[in-house]
Scaffold this motif. Structure first.
Motif, PDB file in Angstrom:
ATOM      1  N   GLU A  46       0.824  -1.206   0.000  1.00  0.00           N
ATOM      2  CA  GLU A  46       0.000   0.000   0.000  1.00  0.00           C
ATOM      3  C   GLU A  46       0.858   1.256   0.000  1.00  0.00           C
ATOM      4  O   GLU A  46       1.976   1.259   0.523  1.00  0.00           O
ATOM      5  N   VAL A  48       2.203   4.804   1.069  1.00  0.00           N
ATOM      6  CA  VAL A  48       2.370   5.487   2.349  1.00  0.00           C
ATOM      7  C   VAL A  48       2.502   6.998   2.145  1.00  0.00           C
ATOM      8  O   VAL A  48       1.745   7.772   2.706  1.00  0.00           O
ATOM      9  N   ALA A  60      -0.881   8.784   2.834  1.00  0.00           N
ATOM     10  CA  ALA A  60      -2.007   7.905   3.094  1.00  0.00           C
ATOM     11  C   ALA A  60      -2.733   8.412   4.335  1.00  0.00           C
ATOM     12  O   ALA A  60      -2.111   8.944   5.269  1.00  0.00           O
ATOM     13  N   GLU A  61      -4.023   8.225   4.352  1.00  0.00           N
ATOM     14  CA  GLU A  61      -4.826   8.710   5.479  1.00  0.00           C
ATOM     15  C   GLU A  61      -4.378   8.065   6.788  1.00  0.00           C
ATOM     16  O   GLU A  61      -4.396   8.698   7.842  1.00  0.00           O
ATOM     17  N   SER A  62      -3.939   6.822   6.736  1.00  0.00           N
ATOM     18  CA  SER A  62      -3.588   6.085   7.950  1.00  0.00           C
ATOM     19  C   SER A  62      -2.364   6.664   8.660  1.00  0.00           C
ATOM     20  O   SER A  62      -2.179   6.415   9.851  1.00  0.00           O
ATOM     21  N   ILE A  63      -1.525   7.381   7.965  1.00  0.00           N
ATOM     22  CA  ILE A  63      -0.307   7.920   8.577  1.00  0.00           C
ATOM     23  C   ILE A  63      -0.274   9.446   8.547  1.00  0.00           C
ATOM     24  O   ILE A  63       0.705  10.044   9.006  1.00  0.00           O
ATOM     25  N   GLN A  64      -1.300  10.053   8.031  1.00  0.00           N
ATOM     26  CA  GLN A  64      -1.366  11.506   7.956  1.00  0.00           C
ATOM     27  C   GLN A  64      -1.147  12.139   9.324  1.00  0.00           C
ATOM     28  O   GLN A  64      -1.770  11.734  10.310  1.00  0.00           O
ATOM     29  N   ARG A  66       1.439  11.870  11.177  1.00  0.00           N
ATOM     30  CA  ARG A  66       2.447  11.151  11.979  1.00  0.00           C
ATOM     31  C   ARG A  66       3.741  10.962  11.204  1.00  0.00           C
ATOM     32  O   ARG A  66       4.823  11.001  11.780  1.00  0.00           O
ATOM     33  N   GLN A  86       2.990   2.991  15.418  1.00  0.00           N
ATOM     34  CA  GLN A  86       2.172   2.072  16.181  1.00  0.00           C
ATOM     35  C   GLN A  86       2.361   0.651  15.653  1.00  0.00           C
ATOM     36  O   GLN A  86       2.862   0.457  14.547  1.00  0.00           O
ATOM     37  N   GLU A  88       0.466  -1.320  14.247  1.00  0.00           N
ATOM     38  CA  GLU A  88      -0.136  -1.514  12.922  1.00  0.00           C
ATOM     39  C   GLU A  88       0.708  -0.945  11.792  1.00  0.00           C
ATOM     40  O   GLU A  88       0.395  -1.169  10.615  1.00  0.00           O
ATOM     41  N   ASP A  89       1.749  -0.230  12.122  1.00  0.00           N
ATOM     42  CA  ASP A  89       2.674   0.277  11.111  1.00  0.00           C
ATOM     43  C   ASP A  89       3.767  -0.738  10.790  1.00  0.00           C
ATOM     44  O   ASP A  89       4.623  -0.486   9.927  1.00  0.00           O
TER      45      ASP A  89
END
Length: 115
Positions: A46, A48, A60-64, A66, A86, A88-89
């Protein structure tokens, strides 16, 4: 022959910052785009973060908020600063570069975040 080499991966605790670096060699041309992707076990690769010359950075929204991607002008080096990672990373992180219409990938660097 263009080669991308990632470095900086490792084992960190949740919340402990980590910086990944990627350097491309074997070309005199500047990549018009360089990005980071990741692939967790059992999941698809995916996007990043990415930086395109003359354009805004994308995340990506999941790491925005951070992670931060940076590149020194037109040099073929890109850095991913991972703040507050985290569990999940956890994934293998890959660097890619688009140079004159061709996409090149690095071998990846493992990032493991423990809780």
């Amino acid at each position: 022959q263009v080669q991308l080499v990632e470095s900086g991966g490792g084992l960190v605790q949740a919340g402990e910052s980590l910086t990944l670096s990627c350097a491309a060699s074997g070309t005199i041309y500047s990549a018009n785009a360089m990005s980071w992707y990741r692939q967790a076990p059992g999941k698809e690769r995916e996007f990043v973060a990415g930086v395109i010359i003359g354009a805004n950075k994308k995340y990506a929204e999941s790491i925005q908020g951070r992670f931060t991607i940076s590149r020194d002008g037109g040099k073929n080096n890109v850095v991913l600063r991972m703040n507050s990672p985290q569990p999940e990373d956890t994934a293998v992180y890959y660097c890619d570069a688009n140079i004159r219409g061709h996409t090149y990938w690095g071998q990846g660097t493992q990032v493991t975040v423990s809780s």
